[in-house]
Design an enzyme around this catalytic site. Structure first.
Site, PDB file in Angstrom:
ATOM      1  CB  SER A 192      -0.819   0.211   0.993  1.00  0.00           C
ATOM      2  OG  SER A 192      -1.878   0.953   0.992  1.00  0.00           O
ATOM      3  CG  HIS A 193       0.079   3.760   3.256  1.00  0.00           C
ATOM      4  ND1 HIS A 193      -0.695   2.857   3.430  1.00  0.00           N
ATOM      5  CD2 HIS A 193       0.444   4.154   4.632  1.00  0.00           C
ATOM      6  CE1 HIS A 193      -0.904   2.637   4.529  1.00  0.00           C
ATOM      7  NE2 HIS A 193       0.050   3.370   5.393  1.00  0.00           N
ATOM      8  CG  ASP A 367      -2.062   4.385  -1.809  1.00  0.00           C
ATOM      9  OD1 ASP A 367      -2.848   4.379  -2.558  1.00  0.00           O
ATOM     10  OD2 ASP A 367      -2.227   3.614  -0.740  1.00  0.00           O
ATOM     11  CG  ASP A 369      -2.450  -0.109  -2.932  1.00  0.00           C
ATOM     12  OD1 ASP A 369      -2.311   1.060  -2.539  1.00  0.00           O
ATOM     13  OD2 ASP A 369      -3.422  -0.874  -2.592  1.00  0.00           O
ATOM     14  CG  ASP A 371      -5.580   1.435  -1.676  1.00  0.00           C
ATOM     15  OD1 ASP A 371      -4.668   2.058  -1.503  1.00  0.00           O
ATOM     16  OD2 ASP A 371      -5.808   0.473  -0.913  1.00  0.00           O
ATOM     17  NE  ARG A 372      -4.064   3.638   3.100  1.00  0.00           N
ATOM     18  CZ  ARG A 372      -4.026   3.510   4.127  1.00  0.00           C
ATOM     19  NH1 ARG A 372      -3.853   4.812   5.031  1.00  0.00           N
ATOM     20  NH2 ARG A 372      -3.894   2.466   4.831  1.00  0.00           N
ATOM     21  CE  LYS A 467      -7.683   1.930   1.797  1.00  0.00           C
ATOM     22  NZ  LYS A 467      -7.956   0.384   2.568  1.00  0.00           N
TER      23      LYS A 467
END
Length: 520
Positions: A192-193, A367, A369, A371-372, A467
Site C-alpha cells: 500500500s502506502h 498512494d 497501490d 487505493d488511497r 477503496k
C-alpha cells in the site's frame, strides 16, 4: 508418471515429458481440453533453485505463444514453517529481505491455495499483479509457477505486473476471458502506502471472487496453514514469462493447459469508470481556462492510469501530472498521499512553506497501490472525513452511477461523524464498521451501502470491493463539474473551498485529530 527425486541436497534428476513443437495460435476460443489421467510429479528436497530459463514470450498482442518446452512437470518441495505469517487487515507485509528468504513467499502462497475451496484453485482463473514495488516481478513468476503446479487454468497479469488494487477488484468482477471464464480471486502484491525498495516493504494479500479482501474465516485458515506447512507445489521447469509484452503464453502440464495472459493495465479500469462518471462534463470543466488541475502519482501504480485517464480521456495537460512514472522504489519517496509525504503537490497547491506561484484550482494524489487519495483545493486541504461526506451529499446530482439514489453510507469507527449527519439529513441508512475494507464489502454485497470511507485517506463505492483513489478524484471532479455546469463562462468558478464551506454551513463542521506512529 511419478518421478522420484533424491532426498539429497543435490537437484533431483527429472525425466522431462516429451516436448511439443512451438506454435502460435489466435485467441479464438477452442474446444475444452481433456485432462490427462497422468500426473507428472517430482518429489524433491529443498535443493537450490535451477538456473533461470529464458523468458517465454507471447507472439503478439491478441495472440497465444507456446514455449518450446511447453510441457511442465510438478515438483513437491520440502519446507518448514516461518513464524509470523499472519495476514493483517491488508494482507501480509514484511521487509523485502524477509520475503526473499528461501520458501518464505512460497509457504504463504501454498497456504493460501490450501485454504481455498478446490473449485477456486483447480481449473480456475486468478489475477496476479500489484503496485510494481521492488520484488514484484520476481513474485509474479514464483506465483505463476505455483499456480500452474496447483492446477490453476490461467493467470491474468497486468503488463509489467502493474495493476492498482481497485483495478484488480474491478477485473475480478468484470473481466471475462475468450472462453467465458471469470477470475475466482487474486494475489495482490502491495504494501500500500509503505515505502518500496530492496530494504523497504513488500506485501501480498488475497482477494476473493467478489473482488474484496479475503474474510477472516479465510485469512485465519491461511495463517493456520502457515504454521504447519511441510511442502509446496511448484512447476520449476516452467520458463519465466515476459510480462512486459501483452499476449497469452500457453503451456501444458499434468492437469491440462495452463496460460499466462498479460494484458493492458488500464483498459478495463477506464472502461468501468466511463460507466460511472459523465466524462464529457468533466472534459468541459478541464477545458475551461479558469480551471487548472494537478495530480501526483507519487511514482506509484496510479501512474499507469494517470495519462490515459486524465490526459488522453479527459483532456488535461500532460504538465498537470506529477511523479506519474511508476518506480520500484517510488522514486525514493514515501507513497502516502498526505500533507507530509506528498510534499511536491502540497507546495504546488499553495500549502507549503516555499509556495511562490499561483496554485491550480484542484489537486489530488494517490498512494502506492492507488487505493488511497488526498484532495486539495487552492491553498485548501480537504480532510478524508469531510471528503466522503461531501461525495455522499452530492453523489445523486453529480454522478450518473448514483442517479437512482444511494442504498446507504458507511464509515470506519475512527472516522469523524461528518458522514453521519449527511445520512441523517438525507434519510439514508448509515453504518459504522471496524477498520478494514472487507467490512464495507459485506454491506455492499448485502445491497446496503453505496458510498463509504475512512479517515486514513480511503474512499470508495460499491462499483468494486476496494477503496479507490482515482475514483475519488473523478468523484470530486464530477462535483466541481456539476456545480459549474452553468458557470464555465462566468467570472469565477465554484471552487473546492466553496464546496467545503457550503457543506459546513449546511451540515456543520466536525473536528478530529489523527496521530501516525511510524517505525514503532
Amino acid at each position: 508418471m511419478i518421478l522420484l527425486g533424491s532426498s539429497s541436497p543435490s537437484t533431483p534428476a527429472i525425466i522431462a515429458p516429451r516436448p511439443r513443437r512451438l506454435r502460435h495460435r489466435t485467441t479464438t476460443p477452442s474446444l475444452p481440453h481433456s485432462r490427462s489421467p497422468h500426473r507428472h510429479l517430482v518429489l524433491a528436497s529443498s535443493s537450490p533453485a535451477p538456473t533461470p530459463r529464458p523468458l517465454a514470450r507471447a507472439h503478439r498482442p491478441g495472440a497465444v505463444a507456446t514455449a518450446a518446452e511447453m510441457v511442465f512437470s510438478v515438483t513437491k518441495k520440502e519446507t518448514k514453517p516461518y513464524e509470523g505469517q499472519k495476514p493483517g487487515t491488508s494482507g501480509l507485509r514484511k521487509k523485502v529481505t524477509v520475503f526473499q528468504q528461501p520458501h518464505y513467499l512460497a509457504n504463504f502462497v501454498q497456504s493460501t491455495f490450501n485454504a481455498l475451496p478446490a473449485d477456486q484453485v483447480k481449473g480456475a482463473t486468478i489475477v496476479v499483479s500489484g503496485d510494481g514495488r521492488y520484488f514484484s516481478k520476481d513474485a509474479v513468476q514464483i506465483i505463476a509457477k505455483m499456480a500452474a503446479a496447483n492446477g490453476v487454468r490461467r493467470v491474468w497479469v497486468g503488463q509489467d505486473s502493474l495493476l492498482s488494487t481497485p483495478a484488480v477488484s474491478a477485473i475480478i468482477r468484470e473481466r471475462i476471458s475468450a472462453d467465458g471464464a471469470k477470475a475466482t480471486g487474486a494475489f495482490i502484491l502491495t504494501a500500500s502506502h509503505n515505502p518500496g525498495g530492496p530494504t523497504e516493504d513488500f506485501g501480498i494479500k488475497y482477494n476473493m471472487g467478489n473482488g474484496g479482501p479475503a474474510p477472516e474465516s479465510v485469512t485465519d485458515k491461511i495463517f493456520s496453514n502457515t504454521k504447519t506447512i511441510t511442502e509446496y507445489l511448484i512447476a520449476e521447469d516452467l520458463p519465466n514469462v515476459d510480462i512486459s509484452v501483452i499476449g497469452v503464453t500457453s503451456f501444458t502440464g499434468p492437469e491440462g493447459p495452463f496460460d499466462v495472459d498479460v494484458f493492458d493495465s488500464a483498459t478495463d479500469y477506464i472502461k468501468l469508470m466511463k460507466t460511472i462518471f459523465d466524462f464529457e462534463s468533466i472534459k468541459k470543466l478541464l477545458a475551461s481556462p479558469k480551471f487548472s488541475f494537478c495530480f501526483d502519482g507519487l511514482h506509484g501504480v496510479a501512474g499507469a492510469y494517470a495519462k490515459r485517464m486524465f490526459v488522453d480521456e479527459l483532456g488535461a495537460s500532460e504538465s498537470s501530472l506529477l511523479n506519474c512514472v511508476p518506480k520500484e522504489d517510488f522514486g525514493g519517496g514515501h507513497p502516502d498521499p498526505n500533507l507530509t509525504y506528498a510534499k511536491e503537490l502540497v507546495d504546488r497547491m499553495g500549502l507549503g512553506k516555499t509556495s511562490n506561484v499561483e496554485p491550480p484550482e484542484f489537486g489530488a494524489a494517490a498512494d502506492g497501490d492507488a487505493d488511497r487519495n488526498m484532495v486539495l483545493g487552492k491553498r485548501f486541504f480537504v480532510t478524508p472525513s469531510d471528503s466522503v461526506a461531501i461525495i455522499a451529499a452530492n453523489a445523486v446530482q453529480s454522478i450518473p452511477y448514483f442517479a437512482s439514489g444511494l442504498k446507504g453510507v458507511a464509515r470506519s469507527m475512527p472516522t469523524s461523524a461528518a458522514l453521519d449527519v449527511v445520512a441523517k439529513n438525507l434519510n439514508l441508512k448509515f453504518f459504522e464498521v471496524p477498520t478494514g475494507w472487507k467490512f464495507f464489502g459485506n454491506l455492499m454485497d448485502a445491497g446496503m451501502c453505496s458510498v463509504c470511507g475512512e479517515e486514513s485517506f480511503g474512499t470508495g463505492s460499491d462499483h468494486i470491493r476496494e477503496k479507490d483513489g482515482i475514483w475519488a478524484v473523478l468523484a470530486w471532479l464530477s462535483i466541481l463539474a456539476y456545480k459549474n455546469k452553468d458557470n464555465l463562462g462566468g467570472d469565477k468558478l465554484v471552487t473546492v473551498e466553496d464546496i467545503v464551506l457550503q457543506h459546513w454551513a449546511t451540515y456543520g463542521r466536525h473536528y478530529y485529530t489523527r496521530y501516525d506512529y511510524e517505525e514503532c
